[in-house]
Design an enzyme around this catalytic site. Structure first.
Site, PDB file in Angstrom:
ATOM      1  N   HIS A   1     -41.491   5.599   8.240  1.00 48.57           N
ATOM      2  CA  HIS A   1     -42.890   5.942   7.937  1.00 48.57           C
ATOM      3  C   HIS A   1     -43.771   4.756   8.335  1.00 48.57           C
ATOM      4  CE1 HIS A   1     -46.547   6.924   5.768  1.00 48.57           C
ATOM      5  NE2 HIS A   1     -46.107   8.168   5.684  1.00 48.57           N
TER       6      HIS A   1
ATOM      7  N   LYS B   1     -45.325   9.454  -1.816  1.00 50.89           N
ATOM      8  CA  LYS B   1     -45.571   8.001  -1.727  1.00 50.89           C
ATOM      9  C   LYS B   1     -45.394   7.360  -3.106  1.00 50.89           C
ATOM     10  CE  LYS B   1     -48.729   8.901   2.020  1.00 50.89           C
ATOM     11  NZ  LYS B   1     -49.664   8.321   2.949  1.00 50.89           N
TER      12      LYS B   1
ATOM     13  N   GLY C   1     -53.866   9.871   5.603  1.00 46.73           N
ATOM     14  CA  GLY C   1     -54.665   9.540   4.431  1.00 46.73           C
ATOM     15  C   GLY C   1     -56.138   9.328   4.734  1.00 46.73           C
TER      16      GLY C   1
ATOM     17  N   ASN D   1     -44.617  14.166   0.854  1.00 54.29           N
ATOM     18  CA  ASN D   1     -44.356  12.733   0.658  1.00 54.29           C
ATOM     19  C   ASN D   1     -45.285  12.247  -0.447  1.00 54.29           C
ATOM     20  OD1 ASN D   1     -43.943  10.004   0.803  1.00 54.29           O
ATOM     21  ND2 ASN D   1     -44.932   9.731   2.802  1.00 54.29           N
TER      22      ASN D   1
END
Ligand code: PEP
Length: 264
Positions: A106, A15, A184, A13
């Protein structure tokens, strides 16, 4: 019960990253790694979820890789077809452009962009109707975990979609368990904690659909090359949704290898 016959998925991902030139380089590097050490699609599926305007260029670049790599949209509209919906991209338009996979739910979409259960149900309904495969993300916050609500929250998120997925559509669902406190942050759920939650999710799925043991349940939250082997060894962890580490071709390749080797 273990879902060990499931071919794992490792999905990057990206982002809201990176700039175009870096994206092209990243894919070149990943393709190079895959040429040197192959990840067979029989052992592990790989996907990349770039920013929406890069979906087609990334797909074109991925199409001539030595192994099949899926291009995954990071989100989809709650509206179907075409029409006067400024800024939106429907599942039908994604499919029309050859994009068959999409992330839905998400935690960043839920928390920052207000994707509530009704909006997510609409997105899932139309994406399934368009024949897309959905990676549906679930996960609890730190506060919810600390107050002992983690399982209840995650199972509720699974139940939220149960009424919109028809019996014959469950094979187009992949679940990604992503504890929000691990996304993260560099903090990963321990393999034991992750496996415990994955087993609960599997149990929940089995109560909803006879497909339960065939649904891949990915783990997401600070997965990196260093912890991938341990996570891959867990019976109900059928792959990873990878944020930060997917922006490094070497790390992402190592993570895919970890799951592929476990599945051999
Ligand atoms: C994610 O955003 O899906 C994710 C798991 O991010 P990270 O790997 O950076 O924690």
């Amino acid at each position: 019960m273990s879902g060990s016959t499931i071919i794992p998925w490792v999905v990057g991902n990206w982002k809201m990253n990176p700039m175009q030139a870096n994206a092209q380089q990243l894919i070149q590097d990943l393709k190079q790694h895959l040429l040197q050490e192959v990840v067979s699609e029989h052992d592990c599926h790989i996907g990349i979820a770039p920013i929406s305007i890069a979906l087609l260029s990334v797909k074109t670049q991925l199409d001539d890789a030595s192994v099949k790599i899926a291009t995954v949209a990071q989100d989809v509209s709650r509206m179907a077809g075409t029409g006067a919906y400024t800024g939106e991209v429907s599942a039908d338009l994604l499919v029309d452009s050859g994009i068959q996979f999409v992330l839905i739910g998400h935690s960043e979409r839920r928390e920052i962009f207000g994707d509530n259960p009704q909006i997510l149900s609409d997105k899932i309904h139309y994406a399934l109707n368009a024949n897309m495969t959905i990676i549906y993300c679930v996960g609890e916050s730190l506060e919810q975990r600390e107050s002992g609500q983690a399982e209840q929250i995650v199972l509720q998120q699974i139940c939220d979609i149960a009424s919109v997925v028809k019996a014959e559509q469950w094979h187009n669902i992949i679940i990604a368990y992503e504890p929000i406190w691990a996304i993260g942050t560099g903090k990963t759920a321990s393999p034991d904690d992750a496996q415990t939650m994955h087993a609960k999710i599997r149990e929940g799925l089995n109560q909803i659909t006879p497909e339960g043991n065939r649904i891949a349940i990915l783990y997401g939250g600070s997965v990196k090359a260093e912890n991938a082997v341990e996570l891959a060894a867990c019976a109900d962890i059928n792959g990873a949704l990878v944020g930060g580490a997917s922006l490094n071709a070497t790390s992402f390749h190592q993570i895919a290898l970890a799951f592929a080797k476990q599945n051999k």
